[in-house]
Structures are given as structure tokens and as C-alpha cells.
Design an enzyme around this catalytic site. Structure first.
Site, PDB file in Angstrom:
ATOM      1  N   CYS A 116       0.778  -0.983   0.005  1.00 13.97           N
ATOM      2  CA  CYS A 116      -0.056  -0.141   0.118  1.00 13.97           C
ATOM      3  C   CYS A 116       1.168   1.324  -0.012  1.00 13.97           C
ATOM      4  CB  CYS A 116      -0.966  -0.050   1.056  1.00 13.97           C
ATOM      5  SG  CYS A 116      -2.004  -1.417   1.253  1.00 13.97           S
ATOM      6  N   HIS A 256      -4.054   7.095   3.220  1.00 15.33           N
ATOM      7  CA  HIS A 256      -4.518   5.784   2.519  1.00 15.33           C
ATOM      8  C   HIS A 256      -5.728   5.209   2.838  1.00 15.33           C
ATOM      9  CE1 HIS A 256      -4.325   1.765   1.298  1.00 15.33           C
ATOM     10  NE2 HIS A 256      -4.046   1.252   2.453  1.00 15.33           N
ATOM     11  N   ASN A 286     -10.302  -0.725  -0.333  1.00 15.91           N
ATOM     12  CA  ASN A 286      -8.724  -0.611  -0.177  1.00 15.91           C
ATOM     13  C   ASN A 286      -8.311  -1.131  -1.688  1.00 15.91           C
ATOM     14  OD1 ASN A 286      -6.024  -0.781   0.458  1.00 15.91           O
ATOM     15  ND2 ASN A 286      -6.069  -1.857   2.124  1.00 15.91           N
TER      16      ASN A 286
END
Length: 329
Positions: A116, A256, A286
Site C-alpha cells: 500500500c 491511504h 482498499n
């Protein structure tokens, strides 16, 4: 005192699949419910690619949109960095495939793996290479097709992830506009909190390993949550401190988009009000390395970022890795 920026974002772009997978649809696939997902994650829906769609196809579209926004041709790009853990193939680098698809014939292209955190890792690496190696214009892309490694029988993970890509074009800074400071971090002691154990040299894709779901995402959710809030809060505070910027000077924080509860926890620790935190996790889930560039492009096109605005970005991912940046637009 903060350094004078040398590199700035010239344009942004993103691309997501057309197919929307709602929580209601997931209720028909696995033992879960819309209420259960919303309460724990804040996610309503996510985008999933059509079968057989490679990451390079989606990422090339995001890159083309970023180039258009920047007013830069692909022939001017001399560096392409793609942050991903779901490239088209083990090798060659998917960045090389993108280079060919968009016609960036003069570019050096490579992938990096930081889960990520891949996009912000790529941002710092691109800035460094532009300062030290003479690259003039760069494409930094974050992109994932996480549906390719989701276990659709594991309700704790399959509800979280979506597919998507985002891209930025970097060029020489103008005045005080540009990347002010970036910070990276990692802690390999916690590798097994979030990982995909299969398809590498440790567990190659044999029939037994595939049957054991070793090629899918494994996550210790509660531990990841705890580490994410702490690491992201600390990383954002670090980059602000080192740039001599107070949190309340940020016009926008783009975190994020892993989980709404994580985002709320980070904002609370930094004392940044909700109206200055960009959130789209409810619509995309996500998307790993793609989440910040997707959100950045959305915020830019929605008129939420103005010339001179200070924007913070912060992320956390498998590795464990984390990264932060502060940019004046």
C-alpha cells in the site's frame, strides 16, 4: 526550515473498473452483511475488473489521463515508476509494458514492491532520481488488481479490497510549489501480519499450494489496524515536523484509504478536522498503492485543491511499510 521544492506534480489521473461490487452482492457470496462491513470498515462498494483484465491496461489509462492533465506528451517522459504487488506477470516489470502501451519510448521503467506504500515510495524515489540523475519528467503510478489475490471465502479480507490505478506526472518545480518533504519507513519484524505467502520462491504455485489458498491475502486484522493508526499518525507528524509545518496548516490530508476507522483514528491523533480529510474508501475500498493517487486525482478534479495549498499524504502497508509526504500545489 523546509527545503525549497525542486519537483512538483504537473498532472493527475486515475482509472477504475466499471464493475461495482456492492456489500449487498457480497452478502450473496460470503457470510457477511452490509451492516457488518459498514460498521467495521466504512466500505459500501468496491470496483472489480472483468476477468482477464491486466493491470497494465488500467494503469495505462490512468497514465494517459495524467499526461493530458499535465499537458505533457508520452515522448517527454523519461522515467516511469509503478508501485504494485499485482503486476501483469512476475517479470518483466509491468512498468515496461505500460511504457510501450503509452508510447513513452525514451523512459526508463521499473516496478517497486511496497504494498500500500508503493505510490509514496515511488514519489520519493522519482524525486531523488530527478534531482541526481537528470530525469526531467516522470510518471509515478500506483495500481493494483487485488481481486486477483482475494480469497472470496474469507469474509475478513474479501470485503476490504478493490481494483484501481492512479498516476501523477512530475516535472520541475515553480517557485514554492512542489514536493516539500517525504518520509519512508519499514519494519520487517511484522511481515506475517499482512502478506501473500504464495507464488514466490518460498511457496511456488504448485497444485498443493494453490489448493491451500497460499496465493491469497492473509491478514491479522486487529493487529494491522493497531499498527496502521500508530504508524500513519507518527509518519505524518514526522514529515510535518521535519518540514516545519503544523498540522493545522494543511488544507487537505489524503490518507491511504484502507478503512474508515483507521482514517478517523489518524485524523483524531493529528487534530485535523474531518472536513479537511479526503475520503473515498466508501466507494472504492482498499486499492492499496492506488488509493492515494486515485483520491488525489478526485480531489484535484473536484476543485478541492488550489494553487498554494499544502496537502499531506500518508500511507501504511504490508512489510510493514509506511510513508508520508507534504506538497505545496
Amino acid at each position: 526550515m523546509p527545503k525549497k521544492p525542486h519537483v512538483m506534480i504537473l498532472g493527475t489521473g486515475h482509472a477504475v473498473p466499471d464493475r461495482v461490487l456492492t456489500n449487498a452482492a457480497l452478502e450473496q457470496m460470503v457470510d457477511t452483511s452490509d451492516q457488518w462491513i459498514m460498521e467495521r470498515t466504512g466500505i459500501c462498494e468496491r470496483r472489480i475488473v472483468a476477468p482477464g483484465t491486466p493491470l497494465s491496461e488500467l494503469a495505462s489509462l490512468a497514465a494517459t489521463r495524467a499526461l493530458a492533465a499535465a499537458g505533457v506528451s508520452a515522448k517527454e517522459i523519461d522515467l516511469i515508476i509503478l508501485g504494485t504487488v499485482t503486476g501483469d506477470m512476475k517479470f518483466p516489470a509491468t512498468a515496461c509494458i505500460i511504457q510501450d502501451l503509452i508510447g513513452a519510448k525514451q523512459a526508463v521503467a521499473f516496478d517497486l514492491s511496497a504494498a500500500c506504500s508503493g505510490f509514496l515510495y515511488g514519489l520519493q524515489i522519482a524525486e531523488g532520481l530527478m534531482l541526481t540523475s537528470g530525469y526531467r519528467k516522470a510518471l509515478v503510478i500506483g495500481g493494483e488488481i487485488l481481486s486477483s489475490m482475494v480469497n472470496w471465502q474469507d469474509r475478513d479480507t474479501c470485503v476490504l479490497f478493490g481494483d484501481g490505478t492512479g498516476a501523477i506526472v512530475l516535472g520541475a518545480a515553480e517557485g514554492e510549489r512542489g514536493i516539500i518533504h517525504t518520509c519512508l519507513g519499514s519494519d520487517g519484524a511484522h511481515v506475517k501480519l499482512l502478506y501473500n505467502p504464495g507464488c514466490g520462491s518460498l511457496n511456488p504455485p504448485t497444485p498443493d499450494n494453490v489448493a491451500a489458498q497460499l496465493h491469497t491475502i492473509h491478514m491479522a486484522g486487529r493487529e494491522v489496524f493497531r499498527h496502521a493508526v500508530t504508524a500513519m499518525s507518527n509518519a505524518m507528524q514526522q514529515v510535518l515536523d521535519e518540514a516545519d509545518i503544523a498540522p493545522d496548516e494543511l488544507q487537505l490530508l489524503i490518507p491511504h484509504q484502507a478503512n474508515l476507522r483507521i482514517i478517523e483514528g489518524v485524523a483524531k491523533r493529528l487534530h485535523i478536522p474531518a472536513e479537511r480529510v479526503y475520503i473515498n474508501v466508501d466507494r472504492f475500498g482498499n486499492t492499496s498503492s492506488a488509493s492515494i493517487p486515485i483520491a488525489l486525482d478526485e480531489a484535484s478534479r473536484a476543485g478541492l485543491i488550489h494553487p498554494g495549498d499544502l496537502v499531506g499524504m500518508v500511507t501504511f502497508g504490508a512489510g510493514l511499510t509506511w510513508a508520508s509526504a507534504v506538497i505545496r500545489f
